[in-house]
Write an enzyme that holds these catalytic residues in place. Structure first.
Site, short mmCIF file in Angstrom:
data_model
loop_
_atom_site.label_atom_id
_atom_site.label_comp_id
_atom_site.label_asym_id
_atom_site.label_seq_id
_atom_site.Cartn_x
_atom_site.Cartn_y
_atom_site.Cartn_z
N ASP A 17 0.79 -1.24 0.00
CA ASP A 17 0.00 0.00 0.00
C ASP A 17 0.82 1.28 0.00
OD1 ASP A 17 -2.21 -1.57 0.12
OD2 ASP A 17 -2.50 -1.38 2.27
N GLN B 113 -2.49 -8.13 -7.25
CA GLN B 113 -1.62 -6.99 -6.97
C GLN B 113 -0.46 -7.35 -6.04
OE1 GLN B 113 -4.34 -3.38 -6.10
NE2 GLN B 113 -5.62 -5.17 -6.09
N ARG B 114 -0.66 -8.35 -5.21
CA ARG B 114 0.39 -8.75 -4.27
C ARG B 114 1.44 -9.63 -4.93
NH1 ARG B 114 -0.02 -7.72 0.73
NH2 ARG B 114 -2.07 -7.27 1.57
#
Ligand code: ADP
Length: 744
Positions: free
Chosen positions: A154, A289-290
């Site tokens: 993030d 996304q990870r």
């Protein structure tokens, strides 16, 4: 003195680049004579102990740089939230005589680490009382040193410009949104894309900036009107009318309206379907996304932060409070861990209190500036020029070899200039275009879609004006009434701009502000630590080398990989650092016969001890005699039957492809500053000419007069090259397992 012992663990959400950090921590620590343990499965492993706490060797972290996630596992652990759990954890650490802990995780994990350290003396007291440890053991390990690294996709931690994993997540998002944009454009469709970020809009904001999305919703700055739905619909309709074929709305997971009501993708989709009267598709990117291989940036960030964490452990005294390893303006720094965690939590608190101004203030000035720029760029048309406003005539061009990110910079410059009410001209084909008068007015839609395009749409070449060229250029600048010039390019851009500046007494047309924006994959420009295109080239190199390494997994083979950079070894060194190359040949250091002999000896020893793969990266101009062919032939011949050697010249693949998120974001930020500079200087009596870049922690503008003293003219590179300092770390990490480790 007894040997220090340290343990590393990863906790909370996984992030790409954690493995690079683990590798660096283990190897740098071993190199310093520190015993190092890995605690598997986060805090849970510290409580479970047994097989979860393992001593690490040099080779236990081999071959992990390119892998996503964390090889030592991560977990959430409720037991660690209890005092009893933490007491058991303390006991397990003491069994292994560990009193230095490096925690890689998010703010939750780091808060847990801080509590653990605060309680450490009393936990030890209880363990003595319970008869689990002796007073002597408690006295010997009276202090627990904690160092934190933020692994979080993030990018939500105060105090560090980037967290490990955020750049890779941006790669995944931009790849996905680029792909969606092309299908959306084919069908004239609208797409809603949801990205991660509960209290942090970084991924949403930066991916919107990088992909040229049309609307974005982030938690820190909700639309400042009640009927935001209508505004969104109006904006998208206006975009369509202006000629956009696709509409993309990016929503952060934690998006909300100004009253704090969550805004979900379903709601947005419903509104758009009803009011646009067309099909709207939703893509929730989720865990994609990870995942995936870490980007070059995350590998090197993990490596440098890991190395700094070991330094912090070594420097710690009983009084040192827990430290967080941060990136501040392209340099690794240490900050008090809890201060950073608390300020991070303050953002979440400000959001839940609907104090959005404070939330944005806490995020910092570059986040706010990026949001402002985004709001300009995603407009469907520029603001009308103000009545009576002075409308300047500004030109933009590329010069030098194409570098990914050039188009992104031109798009941002054109749109920001137009939005401020000025007239913008595009010059095609570099300085030759100024000579030939291929200068045309640009409008808002002429740069549509350029945010994500590699190469140079305006066209560029390496021509540097001289002699009679000046007359032609002056005449054409006068003909179009150009009052300011932005040149996005490499070495030739800087040289050309300097020539025009020097000729200003002979040609009054050159008495205008000229600014160079660094764009060259070689990263060889003065006043700029990172030029546009270099990050893309580095990722291209890393991508290719990963594959080259895989091709040899079962053989005993050494690869000699030649990379670009002209006389600048940036790509070679950083490419080597990101791929685990054991040797990097740079022009800056030169190559001698003695070096080659020593490297050959090391290879032979390595392969004799079971090594399967060797990797050498050579800058294209490292040495004119000891070419890649020469090095490969020498090693092949002298290696006998022990290993074979293959040479690979990566070539123009490095220059191509769509720009990475970093190159897109950086080019947009720099272009915005350049336009501000031109506007300001075009309205002064003696306008300045300059070059811009990221330097000493921020964006700096140098007067062009400073150029000669900053460059090494003969080698076409800056005199000061910050990244040369990283050679020491690269050397330690890439060496073969030291003798002491071969036995373990
Ligand atoms: P992140 O580190 O990614 O923010 P979490 O907030 O889930 O992830 O925290 C990861 C783990 O760190 C938790 O499962 C718990 O073991 C530990 N932890 C988090 N907060 C605390 C706390 N206040 N006290 C003790 N341990 C904590």
């Amino acid at each position: 003195m007894t040997t220090k012992r340290l343990a590393v663990l990863t906790s909370g959400g996984d992030a790409s680049g954690m493995n690079a950090a683990i590798r660096a921590i283990v190897r740098i620590a071993l190199n310093q004579g520190i015993d190092v343990y890995a605690i598997y499965e986060g805090y849970q492993g510290m409580i479970d102990a047994g097989e979860s706490i393992r001593k690490m060797t040099w080779d236990s972290v081999g071959g992990i740089l390119h892998r996503g996630g964390t090889v030592i596992g991560t977990a959430r652990c409720d037991d660690f939230r209890t005092r009893e759990g933490r007491r058991t954890a303390a006991h397990n650490l003491l069994i292994h005589e560990i009193d230095n802990l490096i925690v890689i995780g998010g703010d939750g994990s780091l808060t847990g680490a801080n509590i653990f350290r605060q309680e450490w003396p009393s936990l030890l007291g209880e363990l003595v009382e319970m008869g689990k440890i002796t007073q002597e053991v408690a006295d010997k390990h009276a202090n627990l040193t904690i160092v934190g690294l933020v692994g979080s996709i993030d990018n939500d931690m105060h105090g560090t410009d980037m967290t490990i994993g955020a750049d890779t997540a941006l790669h995944r998002i931009t790849e996905a949104v680029d792909a969606i944009s092309s299908t959306a454009a084919s069908h004239q469709r609208t797409f809603v894309v949801k990205v991660m970020g509960r209290n942090c809009g970084y991924l949403a904001l930066m991916s919107a900036l990088a992909t040229g999305a049309d609307w974005v919703l982030i938690p820190e700055s909700p639309p400042n009107i009640d009927n935001w739905q209508q505004k969104m619909v109006d904006d998208l309709k206006a975009g369509r009318k202006a000629g956009r074929r696709d509409s993309i709305v990016i929503i952060a997971e934690g998006a909300q309206d100004r009253d704090g009501n969550p805004i979900g993708s379903t709601e947005v989709t419903k509104v758009l379907e009803e009011q646009l009267g067309e099909e709207v598709r939703v893509t929730v990117l989720g865990h994609v996304q990870r995942g995936g291989n870490p980007s070059a940036f995350d590998r090197n960030l993990g490596t440098l932060m890991g190395s700094a964490a070991v330094d912090a452990v070594l420097a710690a005294t009983p009084e040192t409070e827990p430290q967080l390893i941060c990136l501040r303006g392209n340099r690794i720094a240490r900050r008090p861990l809890m201060e950073c965690v608390e300020r991070t939590k303050a953002v979440a608190e400000a959001i839940s209190a609907h104090d959005y101004e404070r939330a944005m203030d806490l995020r910092g000035s570059s986040f706010k500036a990026a949001f402002r720029t985004l709001r300009t760029l995603l407009r469907s048309l520029p603001h009308e020029a103000l009545a009576g406003q002075k409308r300047l005539r500004l030109a933009v061009m590329n010069s030098g070899a194409p570098a990914p990110g050039m188009n992104t910079a031109i798009r941002a410059a054109v749109r920001i200039g137009l939005d401020k009410g000025h007239v913008i001209f595009g010059v095609t084909n570099g300085f030759q275009g100024l000579i030939d008068d291929t200068v045309t007015e640009m409008d808002w839609m002429s740069v549509n879609g350029w945010a994500s395009m590699g190469g140079s749409e305006l066209g560029a070449n390496r021509e540097i004006p001289s002699g009679r060229d000046f007359y032609a250029i002056a005449r054409n600048l006068e003909k179009h009434g150009i009052q300011g010039l932005l040149i996005v390019g490499g070495w030739s851009a800087y040289q050309g701009a300097y020539q025009l500046y020097r000729e200003r007494d002979n040609f009054p047309a050159f008495n205008i502000p000229i600014i160079c924006l660094p764009a060259s994959i070689n990263n060889n420009l003065p006043g700029s630590e990172l030029s546009i295109g270099a990050d893309t080239a580095l990722n291209n190199i890393v991508w290719a080398v990963d594959r080259i390494k895989q091709s040899a997994i079962a053989l005993r083979r050494c690869f000699v990989v030649e990379v670009m950079g002209r006389h600048c070894g940036y790509l070679a060194l950083m490419g080597g650092l990101a791929t685990g190359a054991e040797r990097v040949y740079l022009h800056e250091e030169g190559v001698t016969l003695r070096d080659l002999q020593a490297d050959l000896d090391k290879l032979v020893t390595g392969f004799e001890h079971g090594k399967r793969l060797g990797l050498i990266i050579r800058n294209e101009n490292a040495n004119p005699i000891y070419t890649s062919d020469f090095v490969a032939a020498l090693f092949e011949e002298e290696g006998g039957g022990l290993f074979d050697v293959r040479k690979t010249i990566l070539g123009h693949v490095q220059q191509g492809g769509d720009p990475t998120p970093f190159d897109r974001i950086q080019s947009t930020t720099l272009a915005s500053k350049c336009i501000e500079f031109l506007i300001e200087n075009a309205q002064t009596e003696s306008p300045m000419s300059a070059f811009i870049g990221l330097e000493s922690g921020g964006i700096q503008i140098h007067n062009i007069e400073e150029m000669p003293k900053l460059i090494d003219e003969a080698n076409q590179r800056p005199k000061k090259q910050w990244w040369l300092d990283l050679r020491a770390i690269a050397k330690i990490l890439a060496q073969p397992a030291p003798q002491s480790q071969l036995d373990t």
